[in-house]
Design a protein around this motif. Structure first.
Motif, short mmCIF file in Angstrom:
data_model
loop_
_atom_site.label_atom_id
_atom_site.label_comp_id
_atom_site.label_asym_id
_atom_site.label_seq_id
_atom_site.Cartn_x
_atom_site.Cartn_y
_atom_site.Cartn_z
N LEU A 140 -20.30 4.06 -7.94
CA LEU A 140 -20.76 3.65 -6.62
C LEU A 140 -21.43 2.27 -6.66
N ARG A 141 -21.14 1.51 -7.71
CA ARG A 141 -21.75 0.18 -7.83
C ARG A 141 -21.27 -0.77 -6.74
N SER A 142 -19.96 -0.75 -6.46
CA SER A 142 -19.39 -1.69 -5.49
C SER A 142 -17.98 -1.25 -5.14
N ASP A 143 -17.50 -1.68 -3.97
CA ASP A 143 -16.10 -1.44 -3.63
C ASP A 143 -15.18 -2.44 -4.33
N THR A 144 -15.74 -3.33 -5.14
CA THR A 144 -14.91 -4.23 -5.95
C THR A 144 -14.25 -3.48 -7.11
N VAL A 145 -14.66 -2.25 -7.38
CA VAL A 145 -14.10 -1.50 -8.51
C VAL A 145 -12.82 -0.76 -8.14
N THR A 146 -12.39 -0.87 -6.89
CA THR A 146 -11.15 -0.22 -6.49
C THR A 146 -9.98 -0.76 -7.31
N VAL A 147 -8.98 0.07 -7.49
CA VAL A 147 -7.78 -0.35 -8.22
C VAL A 147 -6.59 -0.29 -7.26
N PRO A 148 -5.54 -1.09 -7.52
CA PRO A 148 -4.40 -1.11 -6.60
C PRO A 148 -3.67 0.22 -6.53
N THR A 149 -3.11 0.51 -5.37
CA THR A 149 -2.33 1.73 -5.19
C THR A 149 -0.99 1.60 -5.91
N GLU A 150 -0.29 2.72 -6.02
CA GLU A 150 1.03 2.69 -6.64
C GLU A 150 1.99 1.84 -5.83
N LYS A 151 1.86 1.89 -4.50
CA LYS A 151 2.74 1.06 -3.67
C LYS A 151 2.45 -0.42 -3.92
N MET A 152 1.19 -0.78 -4.11
CA MET A 152 0.83 -2.17 -4.43
C MET A 152 1.46 -2.58 -5.76
N ARG A 153 1.37 -1.69 -6.75
CA ARG A 153 1.93 -2.01 -8.07
C ARG A 153 3.44 -2.21 -7.98
N ASP A 154 4.11 -1.37 -7.19
CA ASP A 154 5.55 -1.54 -7.01
C ASP A 154 5.86 -2.86 -6.30
N ALA A 155 5.07 -3.17 -5.26
CA ALA A 155 5.28 -4.41 -4.52
C ALA A 155 5.08 -5.62 -5.42
N MET A 156 4.10 -5.56 -6.30
CA MET A 156 3.84 -6.66 -7.23
C MET A 156 5.01 -6.83 -8.21
N ARG A 157 5.51 -5.71 -8.69
CA ARG A 157 6.60 -5.76 -9.67
C ARG A 157 7.85 -6.41 -9.08
N PHE A 158 8.14 -6.10 -7.83
CA PHE A 158 9.40 -6.56 -7.23
C PHE A 158 9.19 -7.72 -6.26
N ALA A 159 8.02 -8.35 -6.30
CA ALA A 159 7.73 -9.44 -5.36
C ALA A 159 8.67 -10.63 -5.55
N GLU A 160 9.11 -11.19 -4.44
CA GLU A 160 9.88 -12.44 -4.47
C GLU A 160 8.86 -13.58 -4.57
N VAL A 161 9.03 -14.45 -5.55
CA VAL A 161 8.02 -15.47 -5.80
C VAL A 161 8.63 -16.87 -5.87
N GLY A 162 7.74 -17.85 -5.80
CA GLY A 162 8.10 -19.25 -5.94
C GLY A 162 6.83 -20.03 -6.24
N ASP A 163 6.91 -21.33 -6.25
CA ASP A 163 5.76 -22.18 -6.56
C ASP A 163 4.93 -22.41 -5.30
N ASP A 164 3.75 -21.80 -5.27
CA ASP A 164 2.93 -21.88 -4.05
C ASP A 164 2.36 -23.26 -3.81
N VAL A 165 2.14 -24.05 -4.87
CA VAL A 165 1.64 -25.41 -4.66
C VAL A 165 2.65 -26.23 -3.85
N TYR A 166 3.94 -25.94 -4.06
CA TYR A 166 4.98 -26.58 -3.26
C TYR A 166 5.18 -25.87 -1.92
N GLY A 167 4.45 -24.80 -1.69
CA GLY A 167 4.62 -24.03 -0.47
C GLY A 167 5.87 -23.18 -0.49
N GLU A 168 6.35 -22.85 -1.69
CA GLU A 168 7.64 -22.18 -1.82
C GLU A 168 7.56 -20.74 -2.29
N ASP A 169 6.37 -20.14 -2.22
CA ASP A 169 6.28 -18.73 -2.58
C ASP A 169 6.41 -17.92 -1.29
#
Length: 347
Positions: free
Chosen positions: A5-34
């Protein structure tokens, strides 16, 4: 596993979040291409009713970038004296942005309107320019108290009179909106920029969003780059943020209910001082001074019962509810506090 109960910063990502991260379409964000980050920023701007948004590494970075984008070196910033920006961000606004803090004592995060007005500098060669007003909603130090919309409107009207922008540290703005029973846009309408966290109760692994006008976000993007926040394939993280905004907001009410039940139960324990009816979101702060025990010793005794919490000033203990906390956890935490109280009274 301990009940954390120290903080809500200790939450961990859900399984759906982990799946979304694994299959995320990515690019170079500095170029604005992610594409994933672009979608996240568009979603965030739309949700808060602002023109544009910027993904940042943390709430602290978001607040720092906002101050840099709103002000010039030598300006003065008006803040509540227990605000997160002033107390917990390592003096970033002064050391990096080069601005001076003008703090005002508030009640539950609310600086008196008359004192804000008096703090606004006049046109005198001896004075710094008042460059920004900062609010915090929910206000963490006061126990997650929520700024009423009527108060925010008053500050907004005052700021328009003097043409001073307002930045909102809305790390837990979705908690505030649920507590008020309004849409998050209804809060954001009274400020020029908002920083909010994707982590904490929303459970993403990291990251925050800064929203504001298109011109403001363009300036902020450059400051983010200077601070080392220009990332490349950030969509791997941003994908979890999209899930957070689309699926995790409404469940925050569970955290509020847990916190209110915890507060009401702790208020019945001898030696524990708490304003149970003042708990408005997911933070509970108690005083253990009535037990004649130091906060650090109380925390150590809690740990022996498998409960983690944080000290929050002399004699004060903070509990924060979140997605990882169940009804059973709350009951065990209450029992631990009751046992500690009985042990100290009988010793």
């Amino acid at each position: 596993m301990p009940i954390d109960l120290r903080s809500d910063t200790v939450t961990v990502p859900t399984e759906k979040m982990r799946d979304a991260m694994r299959f995320a379409e990515v690019g170079d964000d500095v170029y604005g291409e992610d594409p994933t980050i672009n979608r996240l920023e568009q979603l965030a701007a739309q949700l808060l009713g602002k023109e544009s948004a910027l993904f940042v590494m943390s709430g602290t970075q978001g607040n720092q970038v906002a101050v840099l984008a709103h002000t010039q070196r030598g300006d003065e910033v008006i803040l509540e004296e227990y605000s997160h920006i002033f107390n917990y961000e390592t003096a970033g606004i002064s050391t990096i942005a080069g601005v001076q803090a003008r703090t005002i004592k508030g009640t539950n995060g609310q600086m008196p309107i008359s004192e804000i007005s008096q703090a606004i500098r006049g046109n005198d060669i001896h004075y710094p320019k008042t460059g920004l007003i900062c609010l915090e909603n929910t206000h963490a130090f006061s126990g997650g108290r929520v700024l009423p919309l009527s108060y925010m409107e008053e500050v907004y009207n005052l700021s328009r009179q003097y043409q001073i922008p307002i930045h909102l540290d809305g790390a837990r703005i979705f908690n505030a909106a649920l507590s008020l029973g309004v849409h998050v846009k209804d809060i954001a309408r009274y400020v020029d920029s908002v920083q909010f966290c994707l982590s904490k109760g929303l459970s993403a692994p990291m990251g925050s969003i800064l929203v504001g006008s298109k011109e403001f976000i363009e300036r902020a993007r450059k400051w983010r780059k200077m601070l080392g926040g220009g990332t490349r394939q950030a969509g791997i993280i941003g994908a979890a943020g999209i899930v957070a905004l689309e699926e995790m907001v409404d469940r925050l009410i569970e955290d509020h209910n847990h916190a209110k039940y915890l507060a009401q139960s702790l208020s019945l324990i001898h030696g524990i001082d708490i304003d149970a009816y003042g708990v408005e979101s997911n933070i509970v702060i108690i005083s253990v001074k009535g037990l004649e025990i130091k906060a650090e010793d109380f925390i150590n005794q809690l740990n022996q019962f498998g409960v983690l919490a944080n000290t929050f000033g002399p004699g004060r203990i903070r509990f924060v509810t979140h997605r990882g906390i169940t009804n059973e956890h709350i009951e065990k935490a209450i029992a631990a506090v009751r046992a500690i109280s009985n042990n100290n009274i009988n010793s």
